[in-house]
Design an enzyme around this catalytic site. Sequence first.
Site, PDB file in Angstrom:
ATOM      1  N   GLU A  83     -12.801   1.627 -10.496  1.00  0.00           N
ATOM      2  CA  GLU A  83     -12.075   1.289 -11.623  1.00  0.00           C
ATOM      3  C   GLU A  83     -12.709   2.245 -12.720  1.00  0.00           C
ATOM      4  O   GLU A  83     -12.285   2.566 -13.771  1.00  0.00           O
ATOM      5  CB  GLU A  83     -12.432  -0.237 -12.164  1.00  0.00           C
ATOM      6  CG  GLU A  83     -11.559  -1.013 -11.427  1.00  0.00           C
ATOM      7  CD  GLU A  83     -11.423  -2.465 -11.780  1.00  0.00           C
ATOM      8  OE1 GLU A  83     -12.696  -2.981 -12.396  1.00  0.00           O
ATOM      9  OE2 GLU A  83     -10.488  -3.310 -11.534  1.00  0.00           O
ATOM     10  N   GLU A 123      11.998  22.296  19.246  1.00  0.00           N
ATOM     11  CA  GLU A 123      12.493  22.367  17.940  1.00  0.00           C
ATOM     12  C   GLU A 123      11.834  23.261  17.187  1.00  0.00           C
ATOM     13  O   GLU A 123      12.498  24.348  16.559  1.00  0.00           O
ATOM     14  CB  GLU A 123      12.203  21.038  17.178  1.00  0.00           C
ATOM     15  CG  GLU A 123      13.123  20.403  16.341  1.00  0.00           C
ATOM     16  CD  GLU A 123      13.000  19.013  16.250  1.00  0.00           C
ATOM     17  OE1 GLU A 123      12.193  18.333  16.814  1.00  0.00           O
ATOM     18  OE2 GLU A 123      13.953  18.314  15.342  1.00  0.00           O
TER      19      GLU A 123
END
Lengths: 518, 97
Positions: free
Chosen positions: A307, A64
């Site tokens: 956080e 490919e």
Amino acid sequence: MTEFLDKLPIGIPGLDLLASGGVPQHRTTLVSGTAGAGKTLLAAQFLTEGIRAYDEPGVFVTFEETPDDIRRNVQSLDWDIEQYESDGTWRFVDASFDLGRDAVVVGEYDFGALLARIEHAVRSIGANRVVLDSIGAVFARFSEAGAVRTELLRIAAGLRVMGVTSLMTAERRTDYGDLARFGVEEFVADNVIVLRNALEEENRRRTVEILKFRGADHRSGQFPFTIQPGQGLVVIALAGLELTQPSTNSRVTSGNRGLDTMCGGGYFRDSVVLVSGATGTGKTLMATEFLAGGAAEDERSIIFAFEESRDQLFRNAAGWGYDFAKLEAEGLLRVVCAYPETMSLEDHLVLMKDEIDDFRPHRIAVDSLSALERVASLRSFREFIIGLTSHIKHRQMAGFLTSTSGSLLGGPTITEGHISTLTDAIILLRYVEMFGEIRRGLAVLKMRGSPHDTRIHEYSIDGEGLHLRAPYRNVVGILAGTPSHVPSHELDEVASMFGDDSIANTRVGMTDPDSIGG
Amino acid sequence: MTMPSYAFQLYVSGDTPRSHLAATNLRQLIESAAADDYELEVIDVLERPDLAEQQRILATPFVIKTSPAPSRRVVGDLSDLERASRALDLHQRKTVS
């Protein structure tokens, strides 16, 4: 009786674990997947790891992409194919489509030339490994699918005669359904690995599944993987993790004397503690004390903060009297801050494991899991927790995870529901509204393998940290988020009903309530 | 001595009936177009895989018309002579005296 075939390690640890050692030796294994699932990467990694870890040269047959494309595409992974080529350990057979060399088909043909070229390449470098990527492209060029199938079967047979172990990649249209287009699976169906890149709750989830190895052992099911720079495919083999971690009875301090007492003497050395509470209840503070408590005992700790930024974290710690910068400089602490959204949960897990393996801490804190939960499907999240907790236990570290509950005054969270069974201890932090005033309550909900204080203690937070006080009396419904006051005489009545005059004072408690904390 | 007007390469893999059929068909095609004014090189890829590599050939039999330009490439045993002659751009010259 089934004859078990010898295996050849692929060189991807998690995948080899799933494959019970690797792919069947001297056989062809089909790697099936949709476009972008990672087939070419797996093929290239099979050769790269063969060269790097096993000293086995490899041949890459490309149908490919051009060899140049492939060389370029794996550069981001730090694989230097050109170097391997000049070392004589890697050789391309370029079977990619070239418009200028296109030929008209007239009559019958075979792939004798391709087989001869592969054999030539294999002989010239003494290759053990061969990949063919991807055979779908051959079908696109030669219209007679039946003839192409037969010819590919001949090539698989030829590879077997050469004594090489090979991977053949094939494209499929969807993540589920036919294994490959053009009925390819029918002839190399003995060994099939499926790569998926499925959309799950708006998140891409890469998984690998070993569909079958004829006459050879392997694990079944789909397992998540990620693609890491410098490493390629990293497979997270959850079911491969075995619960064989030796368990210890030694305790480590939570960093808070009062909490240690409530827990019956501290957390267990190889346990995972989950702390759940609404925003502002002191989860990050408890994590900070946990880390500082380790440092005071000369233990290394690592914190993954999802956080708060590094600056925020350091500032918070300083506010409670802890100098994180100093601890880091002393090698007792490592702070890793990341935004949950920057990568998939699988990527996070791999990076966390890398940090842990690099730093080898005694303690690990994650603040918070809820931030990570936002970016993943429930299934991914649960797998992440399993992967993380088993890694923590495997390394015999003390783990401290926080979870933010959605409602301020209690009630269950999704996080808890999914991970509570995976953790050894659960601590709840709750706001308690009493007589128009907000106070806080802490309960040790579960402590596997240990007696603990089952009462809900009031606590306060000030510049010196978290202070546990006496247990709440005369209050019911704190955990449910609906605290209400019960007059003392009623409790006394309940106690007398059961003929137990201690109920109002110390229900199952094991310590004197007034001796706890500061 | 002059260079022949036509030059062909025929790649085959091994001494097989398919190789022979392709060679026979090709010779018949060429001779009807160019009489004996041609050169045909038959290459067995099992002996010369390096040449197949150079030409990036996958399937055999494989014909390359190298001269006259432009070059033409055909794969297969050429059993359909009419299509093969068109694909190789070989014009029959039956009526030439």
